[in-house]
Design a protein around this motif. Structure first.
Motif, short mmCIF file in Angstrom:
data_model
loop_
_atom_site.label_atom_id
_atom_site.label_comp_id
_atom_site.label_asym_id
_atom_site.label_seq_id
_atom_site.Cartn_x
_atom_site.Cartn_y
_atom_site.Cartn_z
N GLY A 36 0.92 -1.27 -0.10
CA GLY A 36 0.12 -0.10 0.18
C GLY A 36 0.94 1.11 0.03
N GLY A 37 1.82 1.17 0.73
CA GLY A 37 2.81 2.42 0.82
C GLY A 37 3.55 2.52 -0.63
N LEU A 38 3.83 1.19 -1.07
CA LEU A 38 4.47 1.46 -2.39
C LEU A 38 3.85 2.13 -3.47
CD1 LEU A 38 7.09 0.94 -4.33
CD2 LEU A 38 5.95 -1.61 -4.39
N CYS A 39 2.55 1.94 -3.52
CA CYS A 39 1.39 2.47 -4.36
C CYS A 39 1.18 3.96 -4.03
CB CYS A 39 0.06 1.77 -4.37
SG CYS A 39 0.15 0.13 -4.85
N ALA A 40 1.10 4.27 -2.76
CA ALA A 40 0.79 5.53 -2.33
C ALA A 40 2.09 6.63 -2.48
CB ALA A 40 0.38 5.59 -0.79
N ALA A 41 2.99 6.03 -2.33
CA ALA A 41 4.55 6.91 -2.37
C ALA A 41 4.54 7.98 -3.50
CB ALA A 41 5.62 6.18 -1.98
N PRO A 42 4.28 7.18 -4.82
CA PRO A 42 4.45 8.29 -6.08
C PRO A 42 3.40 9.18 -6.02
CG PRO A 42 4.63 5.70 -6.57
CD PRO A 42 4.24 5.91 -5.12
N VAL A 43 2.29 8.86 -5.61
CA VAL A 43 1.24 9.93 -5.55
C VAL A 43 1.75 11.15 -4.63
CG1 VAL A 43 -1.27 10.45 -5.16
CG2 VAL A 43 -0.59 8.28 -6.11
N MET A 44 2.18 10.73 -3.26
CA MET A 44 2.52 11.66 -2.28
C MET A 44 3.66 12.57 -2.83
SD MET A 44 2.37 8.90 0.81
CE MET A 44 3.31 10.01 2.18
N VAL A 45 4.67 11.88 -3.50
CA VAL A 45 5.86 12.84 -3.82
C VAL A 45 5.48 13.56 -5.04
CG1 VAL A 45 7.57 11.55 -2.69
CG2 VAL A 45 6.89 10.84 -5.09
N PHE A 46 4.63 13.35 -5.83
CA PHE A 46 3.93 13.99 -7.09
C PHE A 46 3.45 15.26 -6.64
CE2 PHE A 46 0.95 15.35 -10.16
CZ PHE A 46 1.60 15.44 -11.38
N PHE A 47 2.50 15.20 -5.77
CA PHE A 47 1.89 16.31 -5.00
C PHE A 47 2.98 17.23 -4.21
CE2 PHE A 47 -1.66 14.02 -6.64
CZ PHE A 47 -2.10 15.22 -7.29
N VAL A 48 3.72 16.43 -3.52
CA VAL A 48 4.67 17.10 -2.43
C VAL A 48 6.23 16.67 -2.62
CG1 VAL A 48 4.90 17.86 -0.19
CG2 VAL A 48 2.78 17.35 -0.94
N PRO A 49 6.90 17.24 -3.70
CA PRO A 49 8.01 16.81 -4.05
C PRO A 49 9.14 16.82 -2.83
CG PRO A 49 7.22 18.00 -5.76
CD PRO A 49 6.07 18.10 -4.42
N ALA A 50 8.67 18.05 -1.90
CA ALA A 50 9.73 18.03 -0.85
C ALA A 50 9.81 17.10 -0.02
CB ALA A 50 9.29 19.31 -0.04
N LEU A 51 8.79 16.19 0.10
CA LEU A 51 9.09 14.85 0.66
C LEU A 51 10.21 14.11 0.65
CD1 LEU A 51 5.48 13.36 0.82
CD2 LEU A 51 6.63 14.60 2.74
N GLN A 52 11.01 14.15 -0.60
CA GLN A 52 12.14 13.74 -0.93
C GLN A 52 13.24 14.68 -0.50
OE1 GLN A 52 12.76 12.33 -5.09
NE2 GLN A 52 10.99 10.63 -4.85
N PRO A 53 14.47 14.45 0.08
CA PRO A 53 15.36 15.32 0.46
C PRO A 53 15.97 15.86 -0.84
CG PRO A 53 15.68 13.28 1.78
CD PRO A 53 14.67 12.81 0.89
N SER A 54 16.11 15.16 -2.04
CA SER A 54 16.66 15.67 -3.08
C SER A 54 16.38 14.65 -4.26
CB SER A 54 17.99 15.82 -3.05
OG SER A 54 18.99 14.82 -3.36
N ASP A 55 16.32 15.18 -5.57
CA ASP A 55 16.06 14.06 -6.53
C ASP A 55 17.38 13.30 -6.99
OD1 ASP A 55 18.08 15.89 -8.13
OD2 ASP A 55 16.35 16.54 -9.35
N GLY A 56 18.39 13.61 -6.21
CA GLY A 56 19.76 12.64 -6.36
C GLY A 56 20.05 12.87 -7.88
N GLY A 57 20.02 14.16 -8.41
CA GLY A 57 20.67 14.27 -9.64
C GLY A 57 19.78 13.70 -10.83
N VAL A 58 18.53 13.13 -10.69
CA VAL A 58 17.83 12.61 -11.98
C VAL A 58 17.20 13.83 -12.53
CG1 VAL A 58 15.78 11.42 -12.26
CG2 VAL A 58 17.43 10.23 -10.47
N GLY A 59 16.80 14.82 -11.79
CA GLY A 59 16.21 16.07 -12.64
C GLY A 59 17.20 16.50 -13.76
N HIS A 60 18.53 16.44 -13.83
CA HIS A 60 19.36 16.96 -14.47
C HIS A 60 19.78 15.81 -15.86
CE1 HIS A 60 20.48 20.25 -11.98
NE2 HIS A 60 20.80 19.21 -11.09
N TRP A 61 19.11 14.60 -15.77
CA TRP A 61 19.14 13.78 -16.83
C TRP A 61 18.45 14.54 -18.16
CZ3 TRP A 61 17.68 8.46 -14.58
CH2 TRP A 61 18.55 8.05 -13.96
N VAL A 62 18.96 14.35 -19.38
CA VAL A 62 18.45 14.93 -20.66
C VAL A 62 17.74 13.92 -21.47
CG1 VAL A 62 19.02 16.08 -22.68
CG2 VAL A 62 20.44 16.48 -20.62
#
Length: 306
Positions: A148-174
């Protein structure tokens, strides 16, 4: 914390946390017993079957007023119930105090975003806590909570990305000439980061368990732990590996201490995963810096001449 509005906010959070703790007691008792619903029927005394009235079900307070006994038959009520309620209240207050700016606590109406993030953190803390209790009692981690947490987590971070300490550099992928963060936004990037990290962390832990099973000729890691780490990764991203490291080290220390004391060496891993996840959820960057400092200190100690 001199502002009385902050005190009122924290008191309200504590009261709400105690109420949630009361529900967590129900979940921890009923969920492993698959024939029971966590919603109904109402709680009642197992001896006299008397339905527990609302005024006898107030978190912590009712237990103290009843002196830990059923009003109808005098059967003793475990002290664990008020302890879980009080612990949940303390976890909620600590989470709010450590993650929310003072201005948000002093003026909740004007800081809706911070309170939304806190609500999701409180939900995560609740799930981690009840998983720890169930694992300690039953040595299982129910799929209803881990998957249940595995299903809910993507929804949670989509609406509140601040829950993740950082994106680990993934955001810079082209991708197609655009960075991932530009293409998907912060929420979409957090989802991708979490799914990659969750899958990688779960695979890593499964491999460790598989190798341990081959080496020791017995199960070394339950799939419940793997599913729990996958959910943690989906929420925390690559910081879930830091949570895993904290769990491994703390679990090894506690396990060694128990073995020395003659209490056995087997420990439930779920509570340690929960502690690592909570620490990273609060402030992953600070925890990482502390971890690096500890490793550096240990290295210096080992290099000193004897």
């Amino acid at each position: 914390m001199s502002d009385p509005r902050t005190v009122v906010s924290l008191a309200g959070i504590a009261a709400f946390g105690a109420c949630v703790g009361s529900f967590l007691n129900v979940v921890a008792y009923r969920l492993p017993r698959e024939c029971m619903s966590v919603v109904k029927p109402r709680s009642r005394c197992p001896k006299c079957t008397r339905w527990i009235a609302w005024y006898d079900n107030l978190p912590v307070i009712s237990w103290l007023l009843l002196r830990g006994r059923c009003r109808g038959c005098g059967l003793g009520i475990s002290a664990r119930y008020p302890l879980v309620e009080a612990a949940t209240a303390l976890l909620f207050v600590a989470t709010a105090w450590l993650t929310m700016p003072t201005r948000a606590l002093a003026d909740p109406i004007a800081a809706g975003g911070e309170w939304a993030a806190f609500a999701l953190r409180a939900l995560t803390v609740s799930v981690l806590f009840v998983l720890s209790i169930i694992d300690f009692d039953w040595e299982i981690l129910p799929d209803q909570l881990t998957l249940g947490g595995l299903c809910a987590a993507p929804v949670m971070v989509f609406f509140v990305p601040a829950l993740q300490p950082s994106d680990g550099g993934v955001g810079h992928w082209v991708v197609a000439g655009r960075t991932l963060s530009d293409a998907l936004g912060n929420g979409g990037t957090a989802v991708v980061h979490g799914l990659i990290a969750g899958g990688g962390a779960a695979l890593f832990l499964w491999l460790v368990g598989w190798l341990g099973s081959k080496a020791f000729k017995k199960d070394a890691m339950g799939l419940g732990d793997v599913k729990m780490l996958a959910a943690m990764g989906a929420l925390l991203g690559f910081w879930s590996f830091l949570a895993l490291a904290i769990a491994v080290v703390s679990g090894a220390l506690i396990g060694t201490a128990l073995k020395i004391c003659g209490k056995g060496s087997y420990i439930r891993f779920g509570p340690f995963l929960a502690c690592g996840a909570w620490a990273v959820l609060i402030d992953g960057a600070t925890v990482f810096d502390m971890w690096i400092d500890a490793v550096h200190w240990l290295g210096e100690m080992l290099r000193r001449p004897k």
